[in-house]
Design a protein around this motif. Structure first.
Motif, PDB file in Angstrom:
ATOM      1  N   PRO A  42      -0.194 -12.110   8.549  1.00  0.00           N
ATOM      2  CA  PRO A  42       0.503 -10.755   9.728  1.00  0.00           C
ATOM      3  C   PRO A  42       1.616 -10.361   9.304  1.00  0.00           C
ATOM      4  O   PRO A  42       1.930  -8.539   9.929  1.00  0.00           O
ATOM      5  CB  PRO A  42       0.764 -11.819  11.004  1.00  0.00           C
ATOM      6  N   SER A  43       2.692 -11.445   9.384  1.00  0.00           N
ATOM      7  CA  SER A  43       3.647 -10.404   8.804  1.00  0.00           C
ATOM      8  C   SER A  43       3.833  -9.562   7.298  1.00  0.00           C
ATOM      9  O   SER A  43       4.425  -8.677   7.510  1.00  0.00           O
ATOM     10  CB  SER A  43       4.688 -11.264   8.410  1.00  0.00           C
ATOM     11  N   ARG A  44       2.552  -9.821   6.522  1.00  0.00           N
ATOM     12  CA  ARG A  44       2.958  -8.896   5.558  1.00  0.00           C
ATOM     13  C   ARG A  44       1.863  -7.829   5.766  1.00  0.00           C
ATOM     14  O   ARG A  44       2.505  -6.828   4.934  1.00  0.00           O
ATOM     15  CB  ARG A  44       2.042 -10.339   4.563  1.00  0.00           C
ATOM     16  N   LEU A  45       1.074  -7.882   7.074  1.00  0.00           N
ATOM     17  CA  LEU A  45      -0.280  -6.469   7.483  1.00  0.00           C
ATOM     18  C   LEU A  45       0.648  -5.727   8.316  1.00  0.00           C
ATOM     19  O   LEU A  45       0.765  -3.971   8.228  1.00  0.00           O
ATOM     20  CB  LEU A  45      -0.666  -6.825   7.980  1.00  0.00           C
ATOM     21  N   GLN A  46       1.464  -5.828   9.032  1.00  0.00           N
ATOM     22  CA  GLN A  46       2.482  -5.205  10.271  1.00  0.00           C
ATOM     23  C   GLN A  46       3.064  -4.083   9.767  1.00  0.00           C
ATOM     24  O   GLN A  46       4.211  -4.253   9.368  1.00  0.00           O
ATOM     25  CB  GLN A  46       3.128  -5.949  11.083  1.00  0.00           C
ATOM     26  N   GLY A  47       2.559  -3.360  10.689  1.00  0.00           N
ATOM     27  CA  GLY A  47       3.827  -2.126   9.818  1.00  0.00           C
ATOM     28  C   GLY A  47       3.437  -1.372   8.909  1.00  0.00           C
ATOM     29  O   GLY A  47       3.622   0.240   8.573  1.00  0.00           O
ATOM     30  N   LYS A  48       2.642  -1.407   7.895  1.00  0.00           N
ATOM     31  CA  LYS A  48       1.589  -0.501   7.329  1.00  0.00           C
ATOM     32  C   LYS A  48       0.622   0.190   7.617  1.00  0.00           C
ATOM     33  O   LYS A  48      -0.089  -0.257   8.115  1.00  0.00           O
ATOM     34  CB  LYS A  48       1.629  -1.839   6.059  1.00  0.00           C
ATOM     35  N   ALA A  49       0.635   1.783   6.801  1.00  0.00           N
ATOM     36  CA  ALA A  49      -0.332   2.311   6.798  1.00  0.00           C
ATOM     37  C   ALA A  49      -1.167   1.823   6.006  1.00  0.00           C
ATOM     38  O   ALA A  49      -0.923   1.848   4.324  1.00  0.00           O
ATOM     39  CB  ALA A  49       0.122   3.433   6.733  1.00  0.00           C
ATOM     40  N   VAL A  50      -2.565   2.067   6.604  1.00  0.00           N
ATOM     41  CA  VAL A  50      -3.798   2.371   5.276  1.00  0.00           C
ATOM     42  C   VAL A  50      -3.986   3.549   4.882  1.00  0.00           C
ATOM     43  O   VAL A  50      -3.937   4.690   5.333  1.00  0.00           O
ATOM     44  CB  VAL A  50      -4.587   2.164   6.711  1.00  0.00           C
ATOM     45  N   PHE A  62      -8.264  -2.776   2.170  1.00  0.00           N
ATOM     46  CA  PHE A  62      -7.971  -1.873   2.669  1.00  0.00           C
ATOM     47  C   PHE A  62      -6.718  -1.770   1.491  1.00  0.00           C
ATOM     48  O   PHE A  62      -5.482  -2.869   1.379  1.00  0.00           O
ATOM     49  CB  PHE A  62      -7.629  -2.566   4.056  1.00  0.00           C
ATOM     50  N   LEU A  63      -6.547  -0.716   1.077  1.00  0.00           N
ATOM     51  CA  LEU A  63      -5.032  -0.132   0.607  1.00  0.00           C
ATOM     52  C   LEU A  63      -4.712   0.146   1.249  1.00  0.00           C
ATOM     53  O   LEU A  63      -4.716   1.450   1.741  1.00  0.00           O
ATOM     54  CB  LEU A  63      -5.473   0.173  -0.952  1.00  0.00           C
ATOM     55  N   LEU A  64      -3.476  -0.606   1.534  1.00  0.00           N
ATOM     56  CA  LEU A  64      -1.460  -0.164   2.127  1.00  0.00           C
ATOM     57  C   LEU A  64      -0.615  -0.033   1.560  1.00  0.00           C
ATOM     58  O   LEU A  64      -0.776   0.310   0.152  1.00  0.00           O
ATOM     59  CB  LEU A  64      -1.287  -1.498   3.172  1.00  0.00           C
ATOM     60  N   GLU A  65      -0.168   0.715   2.137  1.00  0.00           N
ATOM     61  CA  GLU A  65       0.927   0.656   1.420  1.00  0.00           C
ATOM     62  C   GLU A  65       1.786  -0.207   0.709  1.00  0.00           C
ATOM     63  O   GLU A  65       1.931  -1.304   1.190  1.00  0.00           O
ATOM     64  CB  GLU A  65       2.101   1.774   2.509  1.00  0.00           C
ATOM     65  N   GLY A  66       3.083  -0.421  -0.155  1.00  0.00           N
ATOM     66  CA  GLY A  66       4.004  -0.820  -0.391  1.00  0.00           C
ATOM     67  C   GLY A  66       2.504  -2.146  -1.454  1.00  0.00           C
ATOM     68  O   GLY A  66       3.721  -2.972  -2.246  1.00  0.00           O
ATOM     69  N   GLU A  67       1.543  -1.075  -2.667  1.00  0.00           N
ATOM     70  CA  GLU A  67       0.755  -1.702  -3.106  1.00  0.00           C
ATOM     71  C   GLU A  67       0.303  -3.284  -2.427  1.00  0.00           C
ATOM     72  O   GLU A  67       0.468  -4.506  -3.649  1.00  0.00           O
ATOM     73  CB  GLU A  67       2.072  -2.122  -4.410  1.00  0.00           C
ATOM     74  N   THR A  68      -0.339  -3.017  -1.781  1.00  0.00           N
ATOM     75  CA  THR A  68      -0.788  -4.516  -0.487  1.00  0.00           C
ATOM     76  C   THR A  68      -1.694  -4.033  -0.738  1.00  0.00           C
ATOM     77  O   THR A  68      -2.148  -2.649  -0.318  1.00  0.00           O
ATOM     78  CB  THR A  68       0.012  -4.301   0.717  1.00  0.00           C
ATOM     79  N   VAL A  69      -3.167  -4.727  -1.078  1.00  0.00           N
ATOM     80  CA  VAL A  69      -4.678  -4.921  -0.783  1.00  0.00           C
ATOM     81  C   VAL A  69      -4.807  -6.104   0.558  1.00  0.00           C
ATOM     82  O   VAL A  69      -4.453  -6.902   0.155  1.00  0.00           O
ATOM     83  CB  VAL A  69      -5.261  -5.234  -1.874  1.00  0.00           C
ATOM     84  N   TRP A  70      -5.671  -5.662   1.453  1.00  0.00           N
ATOM     85  CA  TRP A  70      -6.260  -6.556   2.146  1.00  0.00           C
ATOM     86  C   TRP A  70      -7.497  -7.004   1.864  1.00  0.00           C
ATOM     87  O   TRP A  70      -8.188  -5.867   2.308  1.00  0.00           O
ATOM     88  CB  TRP A  70      -6.137  -6.501   3.891  1.00  0.00           C
ATOM     89  N   LEU A  71      -8.049  -8.101   1.363  1.00  0.00           N
ATOM     90  CA  LEU A  71      -9.418  -8.258   0.822  1.00  0.00           C
ATOM     91  C   LEU A  71     -10.208  -9.067   2.341  1.00  0.00           C
ATOM     92  O   LEU A  71      -9.918  -9.923   2.824  1.00  0.00           O
ATOM     93  CB  LEU A  71      -9.038  -8.827  -0.117  1.00  0.00           C
TER      94      LEU A  71
END
Length: 273
Positions: A42-50, A62-71
């Motif tokens: 949750p803390s790694r995802l909250q506030g990030k835009a898709v 899900f490709l998120l801002e901050g070079e983050t991927v939610w699989l």
């Protein structure tokens, strides 16, 4: 288990609904999936835009801002749906994401065999779940030559070769059966014994059958739903899968079922040789 057409349908449905939206709140109600959901998600995802929604094999990315991927992997009974925020919660809603427009993403999974994890964009291809996947069926490099080379190195039955994720990413038992029917090849045929022309025909049918299934939003037998909790319709157009004892839509022969490995295979004894 949702296969490529179902996962692709979900991705295409979610893309316009969540792209540009921000993950306002992430609630993990049940961590005990196939692998436990990490406490820090949750803390790694909250506030990030898709930024986008993509698919690799049977995985939703899900490709998120901050070079983050939610699989996500949906397992046997999972569904990932976009709903109004006021919709009553259900028993097996294990992950709920509130978006910045008041809607929600919900991961619902009665059997809890799905997977949810967060990784950096740079680390995605190194994940155990991703790094050994074969070519995508819509990749320009996927062709008769590729499949023929794979078949020469295998002593397995052709159905088992097709559902090997290291060979064809995203292909599962439902569509392997349908592809082999369209190619005129029995699922029990040994891959290495098939001539080049027959393997090339299979390779030709793979994207064709998958595209047809995507047009019908996938196959719904029990749990699968699209991004807005709707049913797929390709089950009404299946030629052989789960039709044991039914009549072939082409020649009228009786559809047969045979056990191949730990899964059933279905075929027409007249149309498939």
């Amino acid at each position: 288990m949702p296969e490529l057409p179902e996962v692709e349908t979900i991705c295409r449905g979610l893309r316009p609904l969540v792209s540009g939206r921000r993950l306002f709140r992430v609630e993990v109600r049940e961590r005990r999936l196939r692998s436990r959901v990490a406490p820090g998600i949750p803390s790694r995802l909250q506030g990030k835009a898709v930024l986008g929604v993509e698919r690799r094999g049977k995985y939703i990315l899900f490709l998120l801002e901050g070079e983050t991927v939610w699989l996500f992997h949906l397992g046997m009974s999972g569904k990932l749906i976009h709903v109004a925020g006021g919709r009553p919660r259900e028993k097996h809603d294990h992950i709920i994401v509130s978006l910045d427009n008041g809607h929600e993403l919900r991961y619902h999974d009665p059997r809890r065999f799905g997977l949810s994890l967060v990784v950096s964009r740079a680390g995605l291809e190194g994940l155990a779940q991703i790094r050994n996947l074969g070519l995508e069926p819509f990749d320009p490099r996927f062709n008769g030559d590729y499949l023929y080379a794979a078949s020469r190195a295998s002593r397995r039955r052709i159905r088992d070769l097709l559902i090997d994720q290291r060979i064809v990413a995203g292909l599962g038992n439902i569509y392997a059966n349908e592809i082999l029917f369209n190619a005129g090849v029995r699922p029990t045929a040994r891959a290495w014994r098939l001539g080049r022309a027959r393997v090339e025909r299979i390779a030709e049918m793979i994207p064709e059958v998958l595209q047809a299934a995507i047009r019908w939003c996938g196959t719904s037998f029990s749990d699968y739903r699209d991004a807005e909790d709707g049913f797929g319709e390709f089950q009404n157009h299946l030629a052989v899968y789960d039709r044991e004892g039914g009549k072939c839509r082409v020649c009228g022969a009786t559809i047969k079922r045979v056990a191949v490995g730990n899964r059933s295979a279905f075929y027409c004894p007249a149309c498939q040789k």
